[in-house]
Design a protein around this motif. Sequence first.
Motif, short mmCIF file in Angstrom:
data_model
loop_
_atom_site.label_atom_id
_atom_site.label_comp_id
_atom_site.label_asym_id
_atom_site.label_seq_id
_atom_site.Cartn_x
_atom_site.Cartn_y
_atom_site.Cartn_z
N GLU A 62 0.82 -1.21 0.00
CA GLU A 62 0.00 0.00 0.00
C GLU A 62 0.86 1.27 0.00
N MET A 63 2.19 1.10 -0.21
CA MET A 63 3.09 2.25 -0.25
C MET A 63 3.33 2.70 -1.68
N LYS A 64 3.52 4.00 -1.85
CA LYS A 64 3.73 4.58 -3.18
C LYS A 64 5.04 4.11 -3.79
N ASP A 65 6.12 4.09 -3.01
CA ASP A 65 7.44 3.71 -3.51
C ASP A 65 8.17 2.89 -2.44
N PRO A 66 7.77 1.62 -2.25
CA PRO A 66 8.35 0.82 -1.16
C PRO A 66 9.85 0.57 -1.29
N GLY A 67 10.33 0.40 -2.52
CA GLY A 67 11.76 0.15 -2.69
C GLY A 67 12.62 1.27 -2.16
N LYS A 68 12.15 2.49 -2.29
CA LYS A 68 12.90 3.66 -1.84
C LYS A 68 12.57 4.02 -0.40
N ASP A 69 11.27 4.01 -0.06
CA ASP A 69 10.82 4.56 1.23
C ASP A 69 10.91 3.57 2.39
N LEU A 70 10.70 2.27 2.11
CA LEU A 70 10.64 1.31 3.21
C LEU A 70 11.96 1.16 3.97
N PRO A 71 13.10 0.93 3.30
CA PRO A 71 14.36 0.84 4.06
C PRO A 71 14.67 2.13 4.83
N LYS A 72 14.41 3.28 4.19
CA LYS A 72 14.66 4.55 4.87
C LYS A 72 13.78 4.68 6.11
N ALA A 73 12.54 4.23 6.02
CA ALA A 73 11.63 4.33 7.15
C ALA A 73 12.07 3.43 8.30
N ILE A 74 12.52 2.22 7.99
CA ILE A 74 12.95 1.27 9.02
C ILE A 74 14.22 1.76 9.71
N VAL A 75 15.23 2.08 8.92
CA VAL A 75 16.52 2.50 9.49
C VAL A 75 16.39 3.87 10.16
N GLY A 76 15.73 4.81 9.50
CA GLY A 76 15.56 6.14 10.08
C GLY A 76 14.73 6.11 11.34
N ARG A 87 21.31 -14.06 -1.23
CA ARG A 87 22.53 -13.56 -1.88
C ARG A 87 23.23 -14.69 -2.65
N LYS A 88 23.12 -15.93 -2.11
CA LYS A 88 23.79 -17.07 -2.74
C LYS A 88 22.94 -17.69 -3.85
N THR A 89 21.61 -17.82 -3.60
CA THR A 89 20.75 -18.50 -4.57
C THR A 89 20.22 -17.57 -5.66
N HIS A 90 20.10 -16.28 -5.37
CA HIS A 90 19.59 -15.31 -6.34
C HIS A 90 20.51 -14.08 -6.37
N PRO A 91 21.74 -14.25 -6.82
CA PRO A 91 22.70 -13.13 -6.80
C PRO A 91 22.29 -11.98 -7.71
N ASP A 92 21.50 -12.26 -8.76
CA ASP A 92 21.12 -11.23 -9.72
C ASP A 92 19.76 -10.61 -9.42
N MET A 93 19.19 -10.94 -8.28
CA MET A 93 17.87 -10.41 -7.90
C MET A 93 17.95 -8.88 -7.75
N HIS A 94 16.90 -8.19 -8.23
CA HIS A 94 16.89 -6.73 -8.12
C HIS A 94 16.77 -6.33 -6.65
N ARG A 95 17.74 -5.57 -6.18
CA ARG A 95 17.76 -5.12 -4.78
C ARG A 95 17.90 -3.60 -4.75
N PRO A 96 16.78 -2.89 -4.55
CA PRO A 96 16.85 -1.43 -4.46
C PRO A 96 17.73 -0.97 -3.30
N TYR A 97 17.91 -1.84 -2.32
CA TYR A 97 18.73 -1.53 -1.14
C TYR A 97 19.50 -2.78 -0.76
N LYS A 98 20.77 -2.63 -0.39
CA LYS A 98 21.59 -3.74 0.08
C LYS A 98 22.13 -3.44 1.47
N VAL A 99 22.26 -4.48 2.29
CA VAL A 99 22.78 -4.32 3.64
C VAL A 99 24.21 -3.81 3.59
#
Length: 453
Positions: free
Chosen positions: A222-236, A377-389
Amino acid sequence: MENKSLQKNLGFAAALSTVVGMVIGGGVFFKPQAVFTLTGGAPGLGMIAWIVAGIVTITAGLTAAEISAAIPKTGGMMVYIEEIYGKKLGFLTGWMQCVLFFPATIAAISVMFGQQSAILLGNGNNQTLVIFLTAGVILFIGFINSFGSKTSGMIQTISTICKLVPLILIIGFGLFKGNASSPVFTPLVGKGVSPGGVFGQLLIAILFAYDGWINVGAIAGEMKDPGKDLPKAIVGGLSLVMAVYVIINIAYLFVLPADQLAQFASPASAVAEVLFGRVGGQIITIGILISVFGCINGYLLTGPRILYTLAQQKTLPGYKFIGALNKNDVPANATMIMAFISALYALSGQFNLLSDLSMFAVWSFYVLTFVGVIKLRKTHPDMHRPYKVPLYPFIPFVAIAGGLFVVLNQLFFAGMTNTLMSIGGVIITLIGLPVYSYMAKKEGFDNRLDDVA
């Protein structure tokens, strides 16, 4: 099944306030009493534990955020576990959250709301009033949340702003009007207390105050831009929470020493009374109620989305009713079902029993989520990750170690009562397996054991 879709109208502010609102609940106001009791009335080890628990929680948030961004689907941790380990374990995650974690947590927080409200009304010993207020706030918030996620997000934002006001007042006046020479990190523990013996209990007590951070992932759909906003919201959000927790504890100690804070069920109210008089204590109590209200609202905003997702997958009896959306495109039936289950839990009136029961179960699945980051990271190394640890794999390893510590401590080292409650949590969770098997047979979907190696 209705062919409707969830509204995508939640932005960064609503997600950030949901994280802060769900984490800053009763813990910041009540846990210092337990912390400084465990340390024998000394401040040092308690303050260190607040910092260590904050660091563990931030590493957990940084780790889980990678999956939250890469799999931005409604359902949160349940969906992450399913994507990584398979449908059966994914269902078991959602089942645990719907019948144990969310209802028990909502109920525990609501018990605090009922007790504090009754005290504010001058009738704290009236158990009938306490039960009425406790169950009433759950059902009321459940009803409000049926009006739409935008309405719920707005309530969350307002309640978060309101709850920060008393915190800012205590921090500001406590730091500047209190005694800056008061000991904050010394002595480490009181006479006769073993630091190694109590540190585990301190971390578990404080980690409950930090809990709630991962559940914002449930509203990704239900978020407008989860890839960008969700990690920022959790960490911030977690960074803000940690700063508030550490600083307000310093402010507490500037006003009252640790051995006195250990005597009050609500140290914040006691400190406020010293700073502002009797009326100040009442204002802080109102602030606590706003804080707890926002916390309940956060859980009743996110929890029912998991129940809704299970219903959409046809894995629950009565899935057509549970998975229906109302005219506001909100899973209102799922919301009220969870509210009623939570109200039933709350009738026990046992804050510690409910909170301890939920913590053991959910941290077991937190660990699976953290391990899942490494597995993907091992099974899907090419998976799209808008944010990485960042600092991979160090940060995930810290998160895994912290999670295992919580689970193993509750199961083996926190006393017989906690061991029995933990076993009870395992049994309640495993009841989900025959439910899944029954629905798999009835609906004809895959009931094979998934490969979780």
